[in-house]
Scaffold this motif. Structure first.
Motif, PDB file in Angstrom:
ATOM      1  N   LYS A   1     -15.525  63.721  72.031  1.00  0.00           N
ATOM      2  CA  LYS A   1     -15.900  63.349  70.663  1.00  0.00           C
ATOM      3  C   LYS A   1     -17.351  63.716  70.381  1.00  0.00           C
ATOM      4  CE  LYS A   1     -15.517  59.439  67.488  1.00  0.00           C
ATOM      5  NZ  LYS A   1     -15.270  57.989  67.381  1.00  0.00           N
ATOM      6  N   GLU A  47     -16.783  63.017  58.783  1.00  0.00           N
ATOM      7  CA  GLU A  47     -16.098  62.641  60.021  1.00  0.00           C
ATOM      8  C   GLU A  47     -14.742  62.023  59.717  1.00  0.00           C
ATOM      9  OE1 GLU A  47     -18.492  60.196  62.644  1.00  0.00           O
ATOM     10  OE2 GLU A  47     -20.210  61.509  62.278  1.00  0.00           O
ATOM     11  N   LEU A  48     -14.713  61.132  58.702  1.00  0.00           N
ATOM     12  CA  LEU A  48     -13.447  60.501  58.313  1.00  0.00           C
ATOM     13  C   LEU A  48     -12.433  61.543  57.848  1.00  0.00           C
ATOM     14  CD1 LEU A  48     -14.345  57.203  56.423  1.00  0.00           C
ATOM     15  CD2 LEU A  48     -12.762  57.459  58.314  1.00  0.00           C
ATOM     16  N   ASP A  82     -12.291  64.670  58.693  1.00  0.00           N
ATOM     17  CA  ASP A  82     -11.835  65.398  59.885  1.00  0.00           C
ATOM     18  C   ASP A  82     -10.830  64.578  60.684  1.00  0.00           C
ATOM     19  OD1 ASP A  82     -13.355  67.573  59.261  1.00  0.00           O
ATOM     20  OD2 ASP A  82     -14.979  67.130  60.677  1.00  0.00           O
ATOM     21  N   LYS A  83     -11.107  63.275  60.794  1.00  0.00           N
ATOM     22  CA  LYS A  83     -10.219  62.384  61.547  1.00  0.00           C
ATOM     23  C   LYS A  83      -8.839  62.332  60.888  1.00  0.00           C
ATOM     24  CE  LYS A  83     -10.156  57.714  63.441  1.00  0.00           C
ATOM     25  NZ  LYS A  83     -10.851  56.423  63.491  1.00  0.00           N
ATOM     26  N   TYR A  84      -8.822  62.194  59.554  1.00  0.00           N
ATOM     27  CA  TYR A  84      -7.545  62.113  58.835  1.00  0.00           C
ATOM     28  C   TYR A  84      -6.763  63.420  58.931  1.00  0.00           C
ATOM     29  CZ  TYR A  84      -8.073  57.484  56.845  1.00  0.00           C
ATOM     30  OH  TYR A  84      -8.159  56.130  56.701  1.00  0.00           O
ATOM     31  N   GLU A 114      -6.933  65.552  61.374  1.00  0.00           N
ATOM     32  CA  GLU A 114      -6.460  65.619  62.758  1.00  0.00           C
ATOM     33  C   GLU A 114      -5.233  64.730  62.951  1.00  0.00           C
ATOM     34  OE1 GLU A 114      -5.973  66.587  66.602  1.00  0.00           O
ATOM     35  OE2 GLU A 114      -7.448  67.549  65.293  1.00  0.00           O
TER      36      GLU A 114
END
Length: 189
Positions: A113, A150-151, A153-155, A157
């Motif tokens: 991460k 970041e959020l 990118d997280k979603y 992914e």
């Protein structure tokens, strides 16, 4: 003024050695100083390499390249622990090994991460440099904007891996529990 040590005249050199090798005799009439320096002790200078200029500047990219060989060692250790876990019969030992394995995987995940974050920041900086070369003003991200990216990118992914629904349902449950805690206690229900 003659000091008698019970020695004959033939042992004069020994008498001299005995006189000077014995401890120093202090007068009882003179007050002893409060902090008397008996033996001047050399103070060891301790330095923390994290804050010392002699150690150089910390650059995570260089650090990661220098110690990249540790990743292969960690991977071998993880495989060894997994093999031991499969062979192990003792419940207590098995639990300890499982905890060790979990910690290793968590550290690995955290390192990945961190690496992704660093790569994202580097790509953003490169992009900004390119724009600056073209004559545009550089734009610096705030912490909140970084968090939003970041959020996103997280979603993306999670959506790609197909775990988005389970993640969202867990998040909803957590938020519902938090909301229940915040509400005042209701009487009569």
């Amino acid at each position: 003024g003659n000091v008698s040590l019970g020695l004959s005249r033939s042992s004069a050199p020994l008498k001299y050695v005995l006189l000077f090798s014995r401890p120093l005799e202090m007068s009882a009439k003179k007050p002893v100083p409060f902090l008397r320096q008996v033996v001047p002790a050399k103070k060891k200078v301790r330095r923390d390499p994290r804050f010392d200029d002699l150690s150089g500047e910390y650059k995570p990219e260089i650090f990661m390249k220098t110690y990249s060989f540790l990743d292969s060692i960690k991977q071998k250790e993880k495989e060894m622990v997994q093999k031991q876990l499969k062979k192990c019969r003792n419940a207590e030992q098995k639990e300890k090994l499982q905890q060790l394995l979990n910690r290793m995987t968590q550290q690995e995940r955290a390192q990945k991460k961190q690496q992704e974050l660093r790569e994202r920041e580097l790509s953003w900086k490169r992009q900004q440099r390119e724009l600056a070369k073209q004559g545009k003003k550089p734009f610096f991200l705030k912490k909140s904007e970084k968090r939003k990216l970041e959020l996103v990118d997280k979603y993306t992914e999670l959506k790609r891996s197909g775990k988005l629904e389970s993640f969202l349902s867990k998040k909803r449950k957590r938020n519902a529990i938090k909301d229940k805690r915040r509400l005042p206690p209701q009487k009569g229900l």
